[in-house]
Scaffold this motif. Sequence first.
Motif, PDB file in Angstrom:
ATOM      1  N   SER A 174       0.918  -1.089  -0.164  1.00 53.58           N
ATOM      2  CA  SER A 174       0.115  -0.122   0.140  1.00 53.58           C
ATOM      3  C   SER A 174       0.840   1.163   0.220  1.00 53.58           C
ATOM      4  CB  SER A 174      -0.783   0.086   1.162  1.00 53.58           C
ATOM      5  OG  SER A 174      -0.190   0.156   2.418  1.00 53.58           O
ATOM      6  N   GLY A 175       0.319   2.694  -0.257  1.00 49.88           N
ATOM      7  CA  GLY A 175       0.962   3.724  -0.126  1.00 49.88           C
ATOM      8  C   GLY A 175       1.817   3.658  -1.519  1.00 49.88           C
ATOM      9  N   GLU A 176       3.073   4.321  -1.242  1.00 49.74           N
ATOM     10  CA  GLU A 176       3.857   4.684  -2.549  1.00 49.74           C
ATOM     11  C   GLU A 176       4.879   3.474  -2.760  1.00 49.74           C
ATOM     12  OE1 GLU A 176       5.393   8.778  -2.438  1.00 49.74           O
ATOM     13  OE2 GLU A 176       3.291   9.654  -2.062  1.00 49.74           O
ATOM     14  N   PHE A 177       4.520   2.530  -3.150  1.00 51.67           N
ATOM     15  CA  PHE A 177       5.422   1.062  -3.354  1.00 51.67           C
ATOM     16  C   PHE A 177       5.859   1.484  -4.979  1.00 51.67           C
ATOM     17  CE2 PHE A 177       1.101  -0.504  -4.251  1.00 51.67           C
ATOM     18  CZ  PHE A 177       1.477  -1.159  -5.334  1.00 51.67           C
ATOM     19  N   ASP A 178       7.348   0.812  -4.931  1.00 50.56           N
ATOM     20  CA  ASP A 178       7.847   0.866  -6.162  1.00 50.56           C
ATOM     21  C   ASP A 178       8.236  -0.694  -6.560  1.00 50.56           C
ATOM     22  OD1 ASP A 178      10.132  -0.005  -4.472  1.00 50.56           O
ATOM     23  OD2 ASP A 178      11.128   1.797  -4.850  1.00 50.56           O
ATOM     24  N   GLY A 179       9.178  -0.687  -7.922  1.00 46.75           N
ATOM     25  CA  GLY A 179       9.268  -1.949  -8.468  1.00 46.75           C
ATOM     26  C   GLY A 179       9.874  -2.792  -7.646  1.00 46.75           C
ATOM     27  N   ALA A 180      10.892  -2.213  -6.791  1.00 45.42           N
ATOM     28  CA  ALA A 180      11.843  -3.320  -6.041  1.00 45.42           C
ATOM     29  C   ALA A 180      11.065  -3.608  -4.768  1.00 45.42           C
ATOM     30  CB  ALA A 180      12.771  -2.199  -5.381  1.00 45.42           C
ATOM     31  N   ALA A 181      10.051  -3.198  -4.446  1.00 44.25           N
ATOM     32  CA  ALA A 181       9.152  -3.625  -3.415  1.00 44.25           C
ATOM     33  C   ALA A 181       8.319  -4.706  -3.942  1.00 44.25           C
ATOM     34  CB  ALA A 181       8.122  -2.437  -2.911  1.00 44.25           C
ATOM     35  N   VAL A 182       7.664  -4.417  -5.148  1.00 44.20           N
ATOM     36  CA  VAL A 182       6.887  -5.514  -5.816  1.00 44.20           C
ATOM     37  C   VAL A 182       7.745  -6.705  -6.119  1.00 44.20           C
ATOM     38  CG1 VAL A 182       5.607  -5.998  -7.993  1.00 44.20           C
ATOM     39  CG2 VAL A 182       5.578  -3.698  -6.861  1.00 44.20           C
ATOM     40  N   ARG A 183       8.816  -6.650  -6.582  1.00 45.49           N
ATOM     41  CA  ARG A 183       9.620  -7.885  -6.771  1.00 45.49           C
ATOM     42  C   ARG A 183       9.901  -8.481  -5.507  1.00 45.49           C
ATOM     43  NH1 ARG A 183      14.122  -5.450 -11.224  1.00 45.49           N
ATOM     44  NH2 ARG A 183      12.944  -6.034 -13.205  1.00 45.49           N
ATOM     45  N   GLU A 184      10.183  -7.816  -4.593  1.00 42.03           N
ATOM     46  CA  GLU A 184      10.389  -8.410  -3.203  1.00 42.03           C
ATOM     47  C   GLU A 184       9.256  -9.094  -2.592  1.00 42.03           C
ATOM     48  OE1 GLU A 184      12.042  -7.399   1.505  1.00 42.03           O
ATOM     49  OE2 GLU A 184      12.132  -5.821  -0.262  1.00 42.03           O
ATOM     50  N   ALA A 185       7.990  -8.446  -2.724  1.00 50.85           N
ATOM     51  CA  ALA A 185       6.773  -9.320  -2.306  1.00 50.85           C
ATOM     52  C   ALA A 185       6.449 -10.331  -3.037  1.00 50.85           C
ATOM     53  CB  ALA A 185       5.674  -8.001  -2.320  1.00 50.85           C
ATOM     54  N   MET A 186       6.753 -10.451  -4.338  1.00 48.21           N
ATOM     55  CA  MET A 186       6.435 -11.601  -5.381  1.00 48.21           C
ATOM     56  C   MET A 186       7.405 -12.819  -5.044  1.00 48.21           C
ATOM     57  SD  MET A 186       5.578 -10.308  -9.142  1.00 48.21           S
ATOM     58  CE  MET A 186       6.946  -9.941  -9.344  1.00 48.21           C
ATOM     59  N   ALA A 187       8.470 -12.607  -4.391  1.00 46.73           N
ATOM     60  CA  ALA A 187       9.477 -13.483  -4.144  1.00 46.73           C
ATOM     61  C   ALA A 187       8.692 -14.810  -3.843  1.00 46.73           C
ATOM     62  CB  ALA A 187      10.814 -13.084  -3.615  1.00 46.73           C
ATOM     63  N   GLY A 188       8.825 -15.914  -4.432  1.00 44.26           N
ATOM     64  CA  GLY A 188       8.512 -17.073  -3.759  1.00 44.26           C
ATOM     65  C   GLY A 188       7.113 -17.391  -3.785  1.00 44.26           C
ATOM     66  N   HIS A 189       6.385 -16.347  -4.825  1.00 40.70           N
ATOM     67  CA  HIS A 189       4.916 -16.548  -4.910  1.00 40.70           C
ATOM     68  C   HIS A 189       4.552 -16.778  -6.371  1.00 40.70           C
ATOM     69  CE1 HIS A 189       3.916 -16.007  -0.815  1.00 40.70           C
ATOM     70  NE2 HIS A 189       4.836 -14.898  -0.652  1.00 40.70           N
ATOM     71  N   VAL A 190       5.281 -16.735  -7.180  1.00 42.39           N
ATOM     72  CA  VAL A 190       5.196 -16.552  -8.636  1.00 42.39           C
ATOM     73  C   VAL A 190       5.032 -18.179  -9.114  1.00 42.39           C
ATOM     74  CG1 VAL A 190       6.011 -16.114 -10.962  1.00 42.39           C
ATOM     75  CG2 VAL A 190       6.275 -14.788  -8.959  1.00 42.39           C
ATOM     76  N   LEU A 191       3.678 -18.510  -9.618  1.00 44.87           N
ATOM     77  CA  LEU A 191       3.404 -19.709 -10.279  1.00 44.87           C
ATOM     78  C   LEU A 191       3.810 -19.843 -11.773  1.00 44.87           C
ATOM     79  CD1 LEU A 191      -0.048 -20.266  -8.719  1.00 44.87           C
ATOM     80  CD2 LEU A 191       2.062 -21.239  -7.971  1.00 44.87           C
ATOM     81  N   ALA A 192       3.655 -18.661 -12.364  1.00 44.19           N
ATOM     82  CA  ALA A 192       3.974 -18.511 -13.847  1.00 44.19           C
ATOM     83  C   ALA A 192       4.145 -17.075 -14.124  1.00 44.19           C
ATOM     84  CB  ALA A 192       2.997 -19.389 -14.939  1.00 44.19           C
ATOM     85  N   SER A 193       4.932 -16.858 -15.379  1.00 45.98           N
ATOM     86  CA  SER A 193       5.088 -15.573 -16.023  1.00 45.98           C
ATOM     87  C   SER A 193       5.116 -15.578 -17.237  1.00 45.98           C
ATOM     88  CB  SER A 193       6.448 -14.998 -15.446  1.00 45.98           C
ATOM     89  OG  SER A 193       6.316 -14.867 -14.071  1.00 45.98           O
TER      90      SER A 193
END
Length: 207
Positions: A174-193
Amino acid sequence: MEINVRGIEDGQPIPEEFAFGVYNEQDHMSFGPNKNPEVTWDKVPEGTKSFVVMMFDPDVPSIADDANQEGKVVSKDIPRVDFFHWLLVDLPASSSRVPEGVDSDGVIPKGKEPGPGPVGIRGVNNFTQFLAGNPDMAGTYGGYDGPCPPWNDEIIHHYHYEVHALDVESLGLSGEFDGAAVREAMAGHVLASARVTGTYTLNPDLR
């Protein structure tokens, strides 16, 4: 998993309708239509609970002192870094499309609001930093803002449009999150890209 970005073919130039900056013979660059392209996806893996849509340019000079300066060039030898142009998170598992123009339709001086948008939740793109020194344009840039590479760069820039299928309903950002924050939050949760890459330049010698 497959992605389709309407109007953009893999490895081909991005149409100007999707660009923040377009070539202008007198001034090098003028504002473009800055529409987000339509993105669709299918062949989604079982267990998908949400999606992330992002677009970034890995070819941005790490040292920008000579960018857009008369009589100078941005050397091809300068190390390059990622520049995020679009961050949408927490798109529901039922979604399979971001319509054209829904997240951006024109250049908005000082930027669009981050947070809940027409589709998903908008992160903050790197125009926030790039335009911070321009009093007419400085602000927080949420959602999509398209290509606008330095007009004196020696290399053509590449733009990766990506969709990621995740095993969580929300990244909790939430708030003013950036690309680095998205990549960090996604780590370990990506099923496919899936990814489509377009190119863009404002350098007349490379067009």
